[in-house]
Scaffold this motif. Structure first.
Motif, PDB file in Angstrom:
ATOM      1  N   UNK A  69       0.816  -1.221   0.000  1.00 63.63           N
ATOM      2  CA  UNK A  69       0.000   0.000   0.000  1.00 63.63           C
ATOM      3  C   UNK A  69       0.849   1.271   0.000  1.00 63.63           C
ATOM      4  N   UNK A  70       2.072   1.194   0.538  1.00 65.40           N
ATOM      5  CA  UNK A  70       2.982   2.345   0.417  1.00 65.40           C
ATOM      6  C   UNK A  70       3.317   2.590  -1.054  1.00 65.40           C
ATOM      7  N   UNK A  71       3.641   1.518  -1.785  1.00 67.20           N
ATOM      8  CA  UNK A  71       3.929   1.690  -3.204  1.00 67.20           C
ATOM      9  C   UNK A  71       2.741   2.283  -3.948  1.00 67.20           C
ATOM     10  N   UNK A  72       1.545   1.854  -3.621  1.00 70.46           N
ATOM     11  CA  UNK A  72       0.364   2.389  -4.288  1.00 70.46           C
ATOM     12  C   UNK A  72       0.116   3.836  -3.883  1.00 70.46           C
ATOM     13  N   UNK A  73       0.420   4.185  -2.630  1.00 71.34           N
ATOM     14  CA  UNK A  73       0.245   5.568  -2.184  1.00 71.34           C
ATOM     15  C   UNK A  73       1.176   6.519  -2.935  1.00 71.34           C
ATOM     16  N   UNK A  74       2.351   6.040  -3.328  1.00 72.67           N
ATOM     17  CA  UNK A  74       3.277   6.879  -4.093  1.00 72.67           C
ATOM     18  C   UNK A  74       2.658   7.378  -5.395  1.00 72.67           C
ATOM     19  N   UNK A  75       1.619   6.685  -5.871  1.00 77.98           N
ATOM     20  CA  UNK A  75       0.989   7.025  -7.144  1.00 77.98           C
ATOM     21  C   UNK A  75      -0.484   7.414  -6.982  1.00 77.98           C
TER      22      UNK A  75
ATOM     23  N   UNK B 295      14.659   5.650   5.726  1.00 81.11           N
ATOM     24  CA  UNK B 295      14.188   6.356   4.528  1.00 81.11           C
ATOM     25  C   UNK B 295      12.667   6.437   4.429  1.00 81.11           C
ATOM     26  N   UNK B 296      11.962   5.435   4.955  1.00 80.21           N
ATOM     27  CA  UNK B 296      10.503   5.494   4.882  1.00 80.21           C
ATOM     28  C   UNK B 296       9.930   6.611   5.747  1.00 80.21           C
ATOM     29  N   UNK B 297      10.631   6.993   6.806  1.00 80.15           N
ATOM     30  CA  UNK B 297      10.149   8.141   7.577  1.00 80.15           C
ATOM     31  C   UNK B 297      10.187   9.404   6.719  1.00 80.15           C
TER      32      UNK B 297
ATOM     33  N   UNK C  30       6.786  11.352   5.457  1.00 83.94           N
ATOM     34  CA  UNK C  30       6.620  12.767   5.794  1.00 83.94           C
ATOM     35  C   UNK C  30       6.311  13.595   4.550  1.00 83.94           C
ATOM     36  N   UNK C  31       6.884  13.210   3.402  1.00 83.54           N
ATOM     37  CA  UNK C  31       6.663  13.947   2.163  1.00 83.54           C
ATOM     38  C   UNK C  31       5.299  13.644   1.543  1.00 83.54           C
ATOM     39  N   UNK C  32       4.794  12.412   1.759  1.00 80.87           N
ATOM     40  CA  UNK C  32       3.484  11.997   1.231  1.00 80.87           C
ATOM     41  C   UNK C  32       3.342  12.334  -0.262  1.00 80.87           C
ATOM     42  N   UNK C  33       4.265  11.867  -1.097  1.00 81.04           N
ATOM     43  CA  UNK C  33       4.197  12.228  -2.519  1.00 81.04           C
ATOM     44  C   UNK C  33       3.083  11.487  -3.249  1.00 81.04           C
ATOM     45  N   UNK C  34       2.727  11.992  -4.410  1.00 82.44           N
ATOM     46  CA  UNK C  34       1.758  11.319  -5.279  1.00 82.44           C
ATOM     47  C   UNK C  34       2.091  11.680  -6.720  1.00 82.44           C
ATOM     48  N   UNK C  35       2.547  10.701  -7.474  1.00 84.82           N
ATOM     49  CA  UNK C  35       2.902  10.916  -8.872  1.00 84.82           C
ATOM     50  C   UNK C  35       2.100   9.974  -9.758  1.00 84.82           C
TER      51      UNK C  35
ATOM     52  N   UNK D 175      15.598  11.520  -3.289  1.00 82.47           N
ATOM     53  CA  UNK D 175      14.996  12.340  -4.343  1.00 82.47           C
ATOM     54  C   UNK D 175      13.926  13.264  -3.762  1.00 82.47           C
ATOM     55  N   UNK D 176      13.212  12.796  -2.767  1.00 85.84           N
ATOM     56  CA  UNK D 176      12.214  13.654  -2.124  1.00 85.84           C
ATOM     57  C   UNK D 176      12.870  14.739  -1.271  1.00 85.84           C
ATOM     58  N   UNK D 177      14.128  14.563  -0.940  1.00 83.81           N
ATOM     59  CA  UNK D 177      14.880  15.606  -0.231  1.00 83.81           C
ATOM     60  C   UNK D 177      15.581  16.557  -1.199  1.00 83.81           C
ATOM     61  N   UNK D 178      15.317  16.384  -2.492  1.00 82.67           N
ATOM     62  CA  UNK D 178      15.819  17.349  -3.460  1.00 82.67           C
ATOM     63  C   UNK D 178      16.976  16.896  -4.317  1.00 82.67           C
ATOM     64  N   UNK D 179      17.424  15.642  -4.168  1.00 87.19           N
ATOM     65  CA  UNK D 179      18.514  15.137  -4.997  1.00 87.19           C
ATOM     66  C   UNK D 179      17.942  14.730  -6.357  1.00 87.19           C
TER      67      UNK D 179
END
Length: 639
Positions: free
Chosen positions: A137-143, A182-184, A188-193, A276-280
């Protein structure tokens, strides 16, 4: 079975066993890399490939060829009922099937295709996305295919907890720790792409289950998670920036020479996501190195349907080389053979001389030891180190002083990693706090690294080989093993399947430390092995034994598990019909090239959840067992 040596004259004689040993020895020698190491494929399941595709989609670097080749591999692993399993002939796994389905939808397979319809029917009948594990579900939340609000919270403020405080990151096993940090950041970023497709057809609409009772640990942590969700919605989080910066620094400090983290897939991919979510950006040297290293874990093969691409979850050259050295020595190769000297030199170069996370619990212990992989210097482990020492102790190296110094350093390091209870865990000492197991996040895989019978046995056997069987540490290790024998006479196998593996490791260690062959623990173990011998003469134990007691000691016969049982029986002084029938099975089923077929998975990542087929196990362990059988039989005949 194609290419199998035919032998139909009854039970195997000494000459047939010698010939089988020689064939296996020559085949193993042919697989050695010119630098001196061995590495067999480490086969797991298609979640590795599906998550690799999702990672690259998230980063915007997924190309059509890679997608097509990976999808072709995933399709080839689907069973007739539409599902995917986590090991050969195992039960269907819901989360694995969902992730494979998502990957094939990304590859353009239409919703109405028969193979996806069968998969979807299984998924919906078994609870849909709602019933999958947290990681899926984390992988699905990313999208945007699942809500971050419906996932357990892992706040990055965990990074600020001191190492004596409950639930600090060093309470987690090293593999879990490297994943959680890294999952923390990701949580925290809660991305969605964009995924490029939607898989909402996999939802059942079933509401979340009710909370567990408030007075239970599970219920208490579920209510804590509710509070954490509310705190996540606060506009100001005073410590969030400090915590995220510390997590970022922690991740960067642990990137290995090959670009990875911990030498295993989960922390590797989640660390890439976090950074990458930290800007790299994708061209940053840290990310570029990480992706290039991950490409080194891929295997491409041409099949009748076209090229396929699959991803190894890990690579095991140090472990494989340690086992190969012992197998060749037991298989009759001279101790000063050039192949063994090349392997020894390569192994000595791999000794770790820098500190790592294990120093949190053992700050004054001098570094040494070996890791499992080519590059994992932060996490040497006691199991690999013990097996390396067991093999190198027997090699006749032209630089004995250099070799002895390395073995002394490694032995001292392993000694210092003994836990307070007398046993040894794999990567950390005293990693036994169970509180983190209660978190809602922890629904998949082991998250702590307590002492185990197989690791403790390997260490105790190593100490005996080094003339230290009478030491206090060895005696405490033996006591731990005796105390942890199962009521039926077996031992649990943490890193191999399962009770056959544990018992096959412990009996030789106890005997090496001077336990008499008549000792009741040894006799009970022998009785257990004999009772669980298959009618064909071999041994096998299905991975379902980790979850279902009815499978304990039961399963299709395999070469590696038959060898484990034989190693225990031979160490216990057994020479009768059970041993002869086991040896006979190995000789009868050996391929013409000297190897054995073994589609079954016999290695364990996480008991009950994640399993491994080490492709070299089917060769090194039978060679070891046959070689030891030949040796003891030869001496008895000569005597």
């Amino acid at each position: 079975m194609s290419g199998v040596i035919e032998q139909t004259t009854g039970l195997t004689g000494l000459q047939e066993a010698r010939e089988a040993t020689a064939r296996a020895r020559e085949y193993l020698l042919s697989l050695q890399h010119e630098e001196g190491w061995w590495k067999g494929e480490l086969e797991t399941n298609v979640t590795m490939d599906a998550e690799d595709l999702m990672l690259r989609q998230f980063l915007g670097v997924l190309d059509d060829q890679l997608l097509a080749e990976s999808a072709r591999w995933i399709r080839s692993c689907q069973r007739d009922d539409g599902t995917w399993a986590n090991f050969h002939d195992g039960p269907a796994d819901l989360s694995t099937t969902v992730e494979a389905y998502v990957a094939l939808r990304m590859a353009g397979d239409p919703v109405g295709a028969p193979h996806l319809r069968r998969a979807r029917d299984y998924i919906l009948d078994h609870g849909g996305i709602e019933a999958t594990r947290v990681f899926t579900r984390i992988w699905l939340a990313l999208f945007g295919e699942w809500s971050w609000d419906d996932l357990p919270v892992l706040p990055p403020e965990l990074m600020l907890l001191p190492d004596w405080f409950p639930l600090n990151i060093y309470d987690w096993a090293c593999w879990a720790r490297q994943t959680v940090v890294p999952l923390t950041v990701v949580g925290a970023a809660r991305p969605s792409r964009s995924l490029g497709v939607s898989v909402r057809e996999l939802r059942t609409g079933t509401p979340a289950p009710e909370l567990d009772p408030v007075l239970s640990w599970a219920g208490a942590f579920e209510r804590l998670d509710t509070v954490l969700h509310r705190l996540e919605r606060l506009p100001v989080k005073p410590l969030r920036g400090i915590a995220l910066a510390r997590a970022e620094r922690w991740i960067l400090e642990r990137q290995e020479a090959d670009g990875g983290w911990g030498g295993i897939q989960p922390p590797w991919v989640y660390s890439i996501l976090a950074l990458t979510l930290r800007g790299y950006d994708i061209d940053h040297p840290v990310i570029r190195k990480a992706l290039d290293g991950l490409d080194g874990f891929t295997i491409r093969e041409r099949t009748p349907d076209g090229w396929v691409r699959r991803l190894e979850a890990c690579q095991s050259p140090v472990w494989d080389t340690a086992l190969a050295i012992t197998a060749l020595l037991d298989g009759g190769l001279p101790a000063d053979d050039p192949a063994l000297l090349r392997a020894t030199d390569w192994t000595l170069r791999e000794e770790i001389s820098t500190g790592g996370d294990w120093q949190v619990r053992r700050p004054h212990l001098q570094p040494s030891g070996w890791a499992f992989e080519f590059a994992n210097d932060y996490y040497p482990d006691t199991d690999d180190t013990a097996e390396i020492v067991l093999g190198l102790e027997r090699v006749a190296h032209p630089e004995p002083v250099r070799l002895r110094a390395a073995l002394d350093r490694a032995t001292a390091w392993v000694n210092g990693m003994q836990s307070r209870d007398g046993g040894w865990g794999a990567f950390d000492a005293d990693n036994t706090r169970t509180l983190c197991e209660k978190l809602p996040f922890c629904d998949f895989g082991a998250v702590i690294d307590p002492p185990s019978a197989d690791v403790t046995a390997h260490v105790v056997e190593m100490l005996a080989a080094r003339g230290r069987s009478g030491s206090d540490r060895a005696r405490r290790g033996v006591r731990w093993l005796l105390d942890h024998q199962e009521p039926d006479g077996s031992w649990f196998g943490r890193w191999g399947a399962n009770y056959v593996y544990g018992t096959g490791a412990v009996v030789p260690a106890l005997v090496a430390c001077g336990l008499p062959l008549s000792h009741q623990s040894v006799r009970r173990a022998v009785d257990w092995l004999v009772r669980h011998q298959n009618p064909d003469g071999g041994w096998g134990e299905d991975m379902r034994s980790y979850a279902d007691p009815d499978w304990v000691g039961k399963g299709d016969t395999t070469a590696s598990q038959t060898a484990w049982a034989l190693l225990a029986l031979l160490a216990a002084g057994e020479r009768g019909e059970p041993v002869r029938r086991g040896v006979d099975w190995l000789v009868r089923t050996q391929r013409a090239d000297g190897g054995w077929d073994e589609p079954q998975f016999t290695g364990t990542g996480f008991p009950g959840d994640f399993y491994i087929n080490y492709h070299l196990y089917r060769l090194v362990f039978p060679l070891t067992a046959l070689g030891r059988y030949v040796e003891v039989t030869k001496h008895e005949h000569n005597g």
